[in-house]
Structure formats: C-alpha cells, structure tokens
Design a protein around this motif. Sequence first.
Motif, PDB file in Angstrom:
ATOM      1  N   GLY A   1      38.032  29.123  18.056  1.00  0.00           N
ATOM      2  CA  GLY A   1      38.967  29.198  19.170  1.00  0.00           C
ATOM      3  C   GLY A   1      40.388  28.843  18.823  1.00  0.00           C
ATOM      4  O   GLY A   1      41.263  29.706  18.759  1.00  0.00           O
ATOM      5  N   MET A   2      40.643  27.571  18.571  1.00  0.00           N
ATOM      6  CA  MET A   2      42.022  27.106  18.428  1.00  0.00           C
ATOM      7  C   MET A   2      42.729  27.623  17.191  1.00  0.00           C
ATOM      8  O   MET A   2      43.951  27.611  17.121  1.00  0.00           O
ATOM      9  CB  MET A   2      42.051  25.578  18.448  1.00  0.00           C
ATOM     10  CG  MET A   2      41.816  24.997  19.823  1.00  0.00           C
ATOM     11  SD  MET A   2      42.237  23.253  19.917  1.00  0.00           S
ATOM     12  CE  MET A   2      40.975  22.559  18.871  1.00  0.00           C
ATOM     13  N   ALA A   3      41.980  28.081  16.197  1.00  0.00           N
ATOM     14  CA  ALA A   3      42.629  28.563  14.979  1.00  0.00           C
ATOM     15  C   ALA A   3      43.418  29.844  15.213  1.00  0.00           C
ATOM     16  O   ALA A   3      44.537  29.994  14.713  1.00  0.00           O
ATOM     17  CB  ALA A   3      41.588  28.780  13.882  1.00  0.00           C
ATOM     18  N   GLY A   4      42.853  30.784  15.951  1.00  0.00           N
ATOM     19  CA  GLY A   4      43.492  32.082  16.096  1.00  0.00           C
ATOM     20  C   GLY A   4      43.930  32.469  17.490  1.00  0.00           C
ATOM     21  O   GLY A   4      44.903  33.213  17.664  1.00  0.00           O
TER      22      GLY A   4
ATOM     23  N   LEU B   1      33.606  38.788  18.025  1.00  0.00           N
ATOM     24  CA  LEU B   1      32.700  39.593  18.844  1.00  0.00           C
ATOM     25  C   LEU B   1      32.685  39.169  20.306  1.00  0.00           C
ATOM     26  O   LEU B   1      32.471  39.999  21.199  1.00  0.00           O
ATOM     27  CB  LEU B   1      31.277  39.510  18.267  1.00  0.00           C
ATOM     28  CG  LEU B   1      31.075  40.113  16.875  1.00  0.00           C
ATOM     29  CD1 LEU B   1      29.654  39.871  16.391  1.00  0.00           C
ATOM     30  CD2 LEU B   1      31.377  41.610  16.882  1.00  0.00           C
ATOM     31  N   VAL B   2      32.903  37.878  20.566  1.00  0.00           N
ATOM     32  CA  VAL B   2      32.759  37.377  21.945  1.00  0.00           C
ATOM     33  C   VAL B   2      34.093  37.125  22.643  1.00  0.00           C
ATOM     34  O   VAL B   2      34.102  36.779  23.827  1.00  0.00           O
ATOM     35  CB  VAL B   2      31.924  36.077  21.967  1.00  0.00           C
ATOM     36  CG1 VAL B   2      30.551  36.316  21.368  1.00  0.00           C
ATOM     37  CG2 VAL B   2      32.638  34.942  21.241  1.00  0.00           C
ATOM     38  N   THR B   3      35.213  37.307  21.935  1.00  0.00           N
ATOM     39  CA  THR B   3      36.517  37.000  22.535  1.00  0.00           C
ATOM     40  C   THR B   3      36.754  37.773  23.822  1.00  0.00           C
ATOM     41  O   THR B   3      37.148  37.207  24.844  1.00  0.00           O
ATOM     42  CB  THR B   3      37.647  37.292  21.541  1.00  0.00           C
ATOM     43  OG1 THR B   3      37.549  36.393  20.437  1.00  0.00           O
ATOM     44  CG2 THR B   3      39.017  37.117  22.203  1.00  0.00           C
TER      45      THR B   3
ATOM     46  N   PRO C   1      37.650  30.111  28.065  1.00  0.00           N
ATOM     47  CA  PRO C   1      36.395  29.424  27.741  1.00  0.00           C
ATOM     48  C   PRO C   1      36.246  29.109  26.258  1.00  0.00           C
ATOM     49  O   PRO C   1      35.773  28.020  25.899  1.00  0.00           O
ATOM     50  CB  PRO C   1      35.328  30.423  28.213  1.00  0.00           C
ATOM     51  CG  PRO C   1      35.999  31.224  29.276  1.00  0.00           C
ATOM     52  CD  PRO C   1      37.417  31.352  28.819  1.00  0.00           C
ATOM     53  N   LEU C   2      36.649  30.052  25.399  1.00  0.00           N
ATOM     54  CA  LEU C   2      36.545  29.799  23.962  1.00  0.00           C
ATOM     55  C   LEU C   2      37.450  28.649  23.530  1.00  0.00           C
ATOM     56  O   LEU C   2      37.069  27.831  22.683  1.00  0.00           O
ATOM     57  CB  LEU C   2      36.905  31.067  23.177  1.00  0.00           C
ATOM     58  CG  LEU C   2      35.760  32.033  22.876  1.00  0.00           C
ATOM     59  CD1 LEU C   2      36.273  33.217  22.063  1.00  0.00           C
ATOM     60  CD2 LEU C   2      34.633  31.342  22.127  1.00  0.00           C
ATOM     61  N   LEU C   3      38.653  28.599  24.089  1.00  0.00           N
ATOM     62  CA  LEU C   3      39.559  27.500  23.753  1.00  0.00           C
ATOM     63  C   LEU C   3      38.995  26.155  24.209  1.00  0.00           C
ATOM     64  O   LEU C   3      39.109  25.152  23.495  1.00  0.00           O
ATOM     65  CB  LEU C   3      40.930  27.733  24.399  1.00  0.00           C
ATOM     66  CG  LEU C   3      41.843  28.743  23.722  1.00  0.00           C
ATOM     67  CD1 LEU C   3      43.064  29.015  24.586  1.00  0.00           C
ATOM     68  CD2 LEU C   3      42.283  28.247  22.347  1.00  0.00           C
ATOM     69  N   MET C   4      38.393  26.117  25.376  1.00  0.00           N
ATOM     70  CA  MET C   4      37.829  24.870  25.879  1.00  0.00           C
ATOM     71  C   MET C   4      36.652  24.412  25.016  1.00  0.00           C
ATOM     72  O   MET C   4      36.523  23.227  24.675  1.00  0.00           O
ATOM     73  CB  MET C   4      37.394  25.038  27.336  1.00  0.00           C
ATOM     74  CG  MET C   4      38.551  25.282  28.297  1.00  0.00           C
ATOM     75  SD  MET C   4      38.023  25.618  29.990  1.00  0.00           S
ATOM     76  CE  MET C   4      37.342  24.035  30.444  1.00  0.00           C
TER      77      MET C   4
END
Length: 437
Positions: free
Chosen positions: A381-384, A322-324, A331-334
């Motif tokens: 984050g890092m999974a997908g 929803l937030v990607t 930011p999500l990866l960090m």
Amino acid sequence: MEERLLARTTIDEAKQKGEESPHENDSSSATLVVVLSTMVALCGSLCTGCAIGYTSPAQSGIMESLGLSVAAFSVFGSIDTIGGVIGGLVNGTLADLLGRKATMWFSEVLCTAGWLLIAFGKNAWWLDIGRLLLGFGNVVNCYLIPVYIAEISPKSLRGAFTSANQLMITTGVSLMYFIGNVINWRILALIGVIPSLLHILGLFFIPESPRWLAKIGKHKELEAALQSLRGENADISKEAAEIIDYTEAFQQDSERFLDLFQWRYAHSLTVGVGLVMLQDLVGSGAIVCYSSSIFANAGFPSSTGTISMAVIQVPAVALSVLVTDKLGRRPLLMISAVGTCLSCLLIGLSFSFLGFDKLQHLTPILVYIGIMGYIVAFVMGMAGLPWVIMSEIFPIYVKGSAGSLMTLVDSLCCWLVVYVFNFSMEWSSSGAITIYL
C-alpha cells in the motif's frame, strides 16, 4: 451543440473541484503500444528500485574497500535524498516544459552517470556524487512515471498499470538483495545501470503523453499519439476533443507554484503531502537501506534475511497490483498502515529482549518475522499508492507544481530517516525502530 455545452459544463464543475476530466476513455482494452510504452516507462522504476536496494548488500564491501566510517557511509546512503530534494524542486517544471519523454530521458542520463561514478569510484567523493545524481534522476522518475502511465492508460486499467510502478521498484530492490550477497559492490553498480540504458533506448519508440501535447497546443501530434495508443481502427475523435476541451478549460489559469495553494486544491494537497510524509516517517527508508545491519544487530544471518525480503516482497506487490482497482486505494492504505505499525512494534520489542537473559534467544527470529511483516505491509500500500493517488487527484495545470512539492517533502523526510538511523541504532536498537510507530 447541446452535447458540447453539457460536456463543457461538466468539465467546469470538475475544474472547480480540482478533479481530472470526467470524460475519459472508458475502454477496458490495452493495446500493444500502451503495454510497450508502460514497460519502457517502468524501466525507470526498476532503476529506482536498484538504487534503493543497493546500499544494504553493498555496505560492508564499500566500508572495507574504501575504509569508510559509519558516519561516512551514512552520508553516502542518504545523499541520494539530497539529490531528491533538488529534483523535487524542478521535476514538475521539467515535465511541463520539456515533455514527459524528454524529462525521463534526461533523468536516466543522470542515473547512468551516477551508477558509473559509483562503479569506478576511487574514494568517497566519487561515490557521493554518483549517489547524488541517482537521487536527482530517480526522484524525477518517481513523480513522472506514474503520471505518464496514467495519462496514456485506459481509465479502467489505470490503477493496475500505475501500481506496476511499485512492482518494478520492488523488483529492483529484490534484484540487488539477491545478487548483492554474491558479487562485488562495483559489479553490482554496473548491473544497476542496465535498466537506465534500456529506458533511454526504449524512449525513442514510444509516443508522448497526449495530455501534455494538448497542454502545449500540438493537437495534430496529440491525435497521432492517441491513435497510436488506442489502435489504428479506434475512433479517437471524441476522446481527443474531450482532452482538448478539458485542457483549454484550465488554459486561463496561471502556472505559478503558489497557485497550487488555492483553497480549491486544499483537500488534494493535504492528501498528497500527508501520504508521502507517512510513506517515509514509518521508517521505510531505514529498513530497506540498512536491513543487513538490522539483521546483524539482531543476531540473524544478514544474507538469509535480505534474500527472504527479496523473495517475499515481489509477490506482495504483485497481489496489490491485482487488487488495487477492486478493493480501492483507501482500504489498501489503511491495511498497509496498520501492518507497518504492528511490525515496527514487534521489531522494537524484539530488540528490547536483548536486555533479558531468558529472552535474548527470541530476538533474531522475532526481528526476522517483524521485518518480513513490515515489508509485505509496506509494499502492498504505502510504498506505491501515494504516487498513484497523486497522479489522479491533481488536474493537469497544477500537476507539475504538485509533483514538485510532493517529491520535495518526500526527499526531505526520507533524508531525515535514512541519515539518522545508523546513529539511532548505536543509541538504542529498540528505540530506533519503535520511534516509527
């Protein structure tokens, strides 16, 4: 004519930067065909998740039934990554030669055979061959499914749709964790084959990727596929022309693997390879595949721990979907990287408490909290996202080579982590986790 020249100039600028076409469908609507095609493709992601989550609940049952040692089970648990190495060498080439649909069909046939060999295996060799086939098929899917979804989705919804790939992988892992605690490992393998069969059947009813059709020069088929995806009443002439122009702009380029290492792709290559290495070297494969034994070593009930993992990771991935597009990939990866680092630190410290009489009672609950935090941070984050980013940063004529390289690196790193983890746990429980910091 001026618009055509301007469009071609902009495409050439994107080509020099190694970017995707700037002229893409900006429609925010998703037709029923796009949704259906995405759901069919995601059946492959569900199969991948089932394969990832299978080893943790099945470990004790397989070792008891077949009399496997820790070393033998480590081979079984990690040999799928060897299949992934093989698949990583050819997945991009297969996707470019056979097409997106045919390659997904081929990978699912191998996955089906792999699950059946595990379900009816009479010794370790049967299981290892089945797991090897699963690894090959799943690594093809890990590369191809986000690519296919990105190539058929409207631009404004692409992030959410491609992120759903990780949601379905996580759902598959959770499914194995949930039911693996109450059913036999052979029945669990038969359940794992269901998504592959659904994927094989569904592929007969969805369109081919318009971008791949443009790549091989089938312009009439491209228009038919695009019309199906955008709706009967949609005007697809502009989008079709832009896809063709963009593809032809790369037609002069060679498709040799070594062409990927040109300077203009250096940044994309560094980002793509770096992200998939980070994805594995934070220890994700070890924690997901051997969570039951980690909980057992910490003195925490394995069934409670794995069920908790199954419960918590699905809403975490749903939130990330929803937030990607709102927060952005970086930011999500960090946030994900910081979360996994802190969680590994907590787990490592918790195991070190086993050496202190007054602190031993803290280890089970702190390991539980650490693993829950790790799973939430990782799947958000890092999974997908590395695979979503890969599908977006490479142009069509190097996407196959880039996908092969990234899945090859991913499989090698994953094999290293998964194979050595059981041995490192016997050496030092604390060190085995802390090393992933």
